[in-house]
Design a protein around this motif. Structure first.
Motif, short mmCIF file in Angstrom:
data_model
loop_
_atom_site.label_atom_id
_atom_site.label_comp_id
_atom_site.label_asym_id
_atom_site.label_seq_id
_atom_site.Cartn_x
_atom_site.Cartn_y
_atom_site.Cartn_z
N LYS A 97 0.81 -1.21 0.00
CA LYS A 97 0.00 0.00 0.00
C LYS A 97 0.85 1.27 0.00
O LYS A 97 0.42 2.31 -0.49
CB LYS A 97 -0.94 0.01 1.21
N LEU A 98 2.05 1.19 0.54
CA LEU A 98 2.91 2.37 0.62
C LEU A 98 3.96 2.40 -0.48
O LEU A 98 4.87 3.23 -0.43
CB LEU A 98 3.59 2.42 1.99
N PHE A 99 3.86 1.50 -1.47
CA PHE A 99 4.84 1.48 -2.55
C PHE A 99 4.78 2.77 -3.36
O PHE A 99 5.79 3.39 -3.66
CB PHE A 99 4.61 0.27 -3.45
N LYS A 100 3.56 3.19 -3.74
CA LYS A 100 3.34 4.47 -4.40
C LYS A 100 2.29 5.23 -3.60
O LYS A 100 1.11 5.23 -3.95
CB LYS A 100 2.89 4.27 -5.85
N PRO A 101 2.69 5.85 -2.52
CA PRO A 101 1.71 6.40 -1.59
C PRO A 101 1.03 7.66 -2.10
O PRO A 101 1.62 8.49 -2.78
CB PRO A 101 2.54 6.71 -0.34
N SER A 102 -0.25 7.79 -1.78
CA SER A 102 -0.98 9.04 -1.97
C SER A 102 -1.07 9.73 -0.60
O SER A 102 -0.55 9.23 0.40
CB SER A 102 -2.36 8.76 -2.54
N GLU A 103 -1.77 10.86 -0.55
CA GLU A 103 -1.91 11.57 0.72
C GLU A 103 -2.66 10.73 1.73
O GLU A 103 -2.33 10.70 2.92
CB GLU A 103 -2.61 12.91 0.48
N LEU A 107 -1.26 9.21 5.41
CA LEU A 107 -1.93 9.55 6.67
C LEU A 107 -2.40 8.30 7.41
O LEU A 107 -2.02 8.07 8.56
CB LEU A 107 -3.12 10.47 6.39
N PHE A 108 -3.20 7.48 6.73
CA PHE A 108 -3.81 6.33 7.40
C PHE A 108 -2.85 5.13 7.48
O PHE A 108 -2.65 4.57 8.56
CB PHE A 108 -5.10 5.92 6.68
N ASP A 109 -2.27 4.76 6.33
CA ASP A 109 -1.39 3.59 6.33
C ASP A 109 -0.09 3.87 7.07
O ASP A 109 0.47 2.97 7.71
CB ASP A 109 -1.09 3.16 4.90
N GLY A 110 0.41 5.11 6.98
CA GLY A 110 1.62 5.45 7.73
C GLY A 110 1.42 5.32 9.23
O GLY A 110 2.23 4.72 9.94
#
Length: 219
Positions: A97-103, A107-110
């Motif tokens: 999910k964090l390979f190409k992160p969006s905003e 926020l949530f996955d981080g």
């Protein structure tokens, strides 16, 4: 077109394209977290008398709990291996999910990843270490050590408290993942509603142009 709506499309196009892998990665996170919560729930009857009641805990209960924890720690190697595989699956889900992160991912996955790491640290430093101490039966600090010595009953309470802390951390991961799903669903509904309004405006403009051209032809 409203510039703010244009930016909305730009920020939403990327997550929409990753919907398949994103939902699969979310399942890779939620599945192990629920698995760990089930394990902690099975330990709750043993932890409850130590943490959540004001009644005096009988000495025989500590013997029972100690025997249970020794049995758990002496389980076959396949048991901890399955547990470690489940932990690894959760990390793989976060990395996908964090390979190409969006905003939204940042926020949530981080934040979810930070809580997940905290849970792993609690598991290694408190639970695994506590099980080793209980299995060895060596309570208190060794001679000449500067560590704070805790007895048998306090060691069992610390282990039970660690289970509770770990459960709260894992619930936090589920809450953040649910919040991400709600935010994406809300954004999707807003985009769909905006597209519907734009289609209505375009249809009305087309109808007006057709009416004007037909009136000019009549003239």
């Amino acid at each position: 077109m409203d510039p703010s709506k244009v930016s909305l499309f730009k920020t939403y196009d990327k997550p929409r394209g990753q919907g398949g892998s994103g939902s699969f990665a979310t399942s890779m996170i939620v599945g192990p977290v629920c698995f760990f919560l089930g394990m902690l729930f099975s330990s709750f009857p043993y932890d409850y008398p130590l943490l959540w009641t004001s009644d005096v805990t009988p000495a025989a209960y500590y013997d029972l709990l100690e025997a249970h924890l020794k049995f758990m720690h002496a389980s076959p190697p396949i048991i901890p291996r399955i547990l470690h595989i489940a932990i690894s699956i959760g990390f793989i889900g976060f990395f996908i999910k964090l390979f190409k992160p969006s905003e939204a991912n940042l926020l949530f996955d981080g934040a979810s990843l930070v809580l997940y790491l905290v849970g792993v640290v609690v598991y290694i430093t408190n639970i695994v270490k506590g099980l080793r101490i209980i299995t060895a039966g060596v309570y208190g600090a060794p001679e000449g050590s500067t560590e704070v010595a805790i007895g048998r009953e306090d060691s069992l309470r610390v282990l039970s408290a660690s289970n509770t802390i770990l459960a709260l951390v894992l619930v936090g991961v589920l809450v953040l993942q649910a919040g991400q799903w709600y935010a994406e669903r809300k954004e999707q509904d807003e985009v769909a509603e905006f597209e519907k309004v734009q289609e209505g405006k375009n249809a009305s403009k087309t109808q007006k142009n057709v009416t004007r051209s037909s009136s000019k032809k009549k003239q």
